[in-house]
Motif scaffolding. Sequence first.
Motif, mmCIF file in Angstrom:
data_model
loop_
_atom_site.group_PDB
_atom_site.id
_atom_site.type_symbol
_atom_site.label_atom_id
_atom_site.label_comp_id
_atom_site.label_asym_id
_atom_site.label_seq_id
_atom_site.Cartn_x
_atom_site.Cartn_y
_atom_site.Cartn_z
ATOM 1 N N THR A 1 0.867 -1.284 -0.016
ATOM 2 C CA THR A 1 -0.099 0.001 -0.020
ATOM 3 C C THR A 1 0.812 1.336 -0.117
ATOM 4 O O THR A 1 0.628 2.148 -0.590
ATOM 5 C CB THR A 1 -0.772 -0.029 1.376
ATOM 6 N N VAL A 2 1.955 1.128 0.999
ATOM 7 C CA VAL A 2 2.604 2.657 0.923
ATOM 8 C C VAL A 2 3.458 2.657 -0.551
ATOM 9 O O VAL A 2 3.346 3.738 -1.034
ATOM 10 C CB VAL A 2 3.743 2.102 2.126
ATOM 11 N N ASN A 3 3.941 1.519 -1.112
ATOM 12 C CA ASN A 3 4.870 1.621 -2.316
ATOM 13 C C ASN A 3 3.785 1.948 -3.339
ATOM 14 O O ASN A 3 4.134 2.647 -4.370
ATOM 15 C CB ASN A 3 5.581 0.294 -2.412
ATOM 16 N N THR A 4 2.504 1.464 -3.578
ATOM 17 C CA THR A 4 1.754 1.899 -4.459
ATOM 18 C C THR A 4 1.553 3.271 -4.561
ATOM 19 O O THR A 4 1.565 3.934 -5.761
ATOM 20 C CB THR A 4 0.446 1.186 -4.075
ATOM 21 N N ILE A 5 1.079 3.806 -3.527
ATOM 22 C CA ILE A 5 0.865 5.427 -3.356
ATOM 23 C C ILE A 5 2.069 6.046 -3.777
ATOM 24 O O ILE A 5 2.036 7.023 -4.594
ATOM 25 C CB ILE A 5 0.294 5.721 -2.011
ATOM 26 N N ALA A 6 3.210 5.514 -3.410
ATOM 27 C CA ALA A 6 4.684 6.380 -3.829
ATOM 28 C C ALA A 6 4.726 6.167 -5.231
ATOM 29 O O ALA A 6 5.384 6.917 -5.861
ATOM 30 C CB ALA A 6 5.637 5.749 -2.997
ATOM 31 N N SER A 7 4.327 5.036 -5.791
ATOM 32 C CA SER A 7 4.574 4.900 -7.375
ATOM 33 C C SER A 7 3.674 5.897 -7.774
ATOM 34 O O SER A 7 3.972 6.316 -8.764
ATOM 35 C CB SER A 7 4.132 3.564 -7.624
#
Length: 240
Positions: free
Chosen positions: A225-231
Motif C-alpha cells: 500500500t505504501v509503495n503503491t501510493i509512492a509509485s
Amino acid sequence: MGTLDQAPVGAPRPPGFWWRVLTPPGAILAAFAALIAAAGILSVAPIGDDALNAILAFGTSLLLLAFGWLLWRTLPAHERRLGIARPENPRRAILAGVGTGLVLLVVALVIVGIGSAIDPVVERRIEEVEEIGTAPWQLVLLVLALVVLAPLGEELLFRVLLLRGLVRRVPFWTAAVISGVVFTSAHVDAYLLWPRAIALVVTGVGLAWIYRRRGYWAAVSAHATVNTIASIALIATSVS
C-alpha cells in the motif's frame, strides 16, 4: 501470541540467532554488490539513465526476493509455516494491512514535512529529486519492483527472518526498532535525508507491528500500500 509464537516441542532446531540476524543484512550487501556490478556493465550499453534506473530497480527488488526466499527455504518446515502462515481470515488481514499502510504513509509524510519545514536543505534536496522515465516498459518495471517484488522479498528478510530471530533474545519493540533500522539501510540512496530516514525506521516498526498482529500477508499488504501510493506519486510527477 500470533505469528511470533515459539516452535512446538520436539520440532527440529531452527537456525541459530546470529544466522537469523546476520543473513538479512548480508543479503542486502550482496544485492548492492550485484547492483554496482550491473550498473558498471549496463553503463557502457547504449541506453539512457531512465532505462538504466528502471532495470536496476527491478533487478535489485528481484534479487532481494530471491535471497529472502532462499534463506526462508533453509528454515525447518514448522518455522516456514509460522513465518508466512496464511491468516484465518485473509480478507481481514489484507484490510488491516492496507489500513496500516495508509497510516504509516501519513506518518511518514508528516515526518518529512516537519523536516522540510525546519531544515531548508531538506526542502531543497526534495525538489532536486530526479523524475523517473515515462516509457511504458520502464513504468511497468518500476511498479512491479515497488508494489510486488519489494513487499514480498523485504517482508521475508526483515520480518520473517530478522524480526523473528531478534525476538528470541530481545523484547519485541527493541527487535522492531532494530529491524526497522536494517530495513532503512536497504533504502539508502542519494536522497536519503534525515527525516526520510526517520520515516523509514518508523515504517519498519509499523510493519513489524502488523506482522506480529496479523502475519506476513498483512505486512506485505501494508508495504504494498505504501509503495503503491509512492509509485502513483512518482508517475504523476514524471508525466505532469
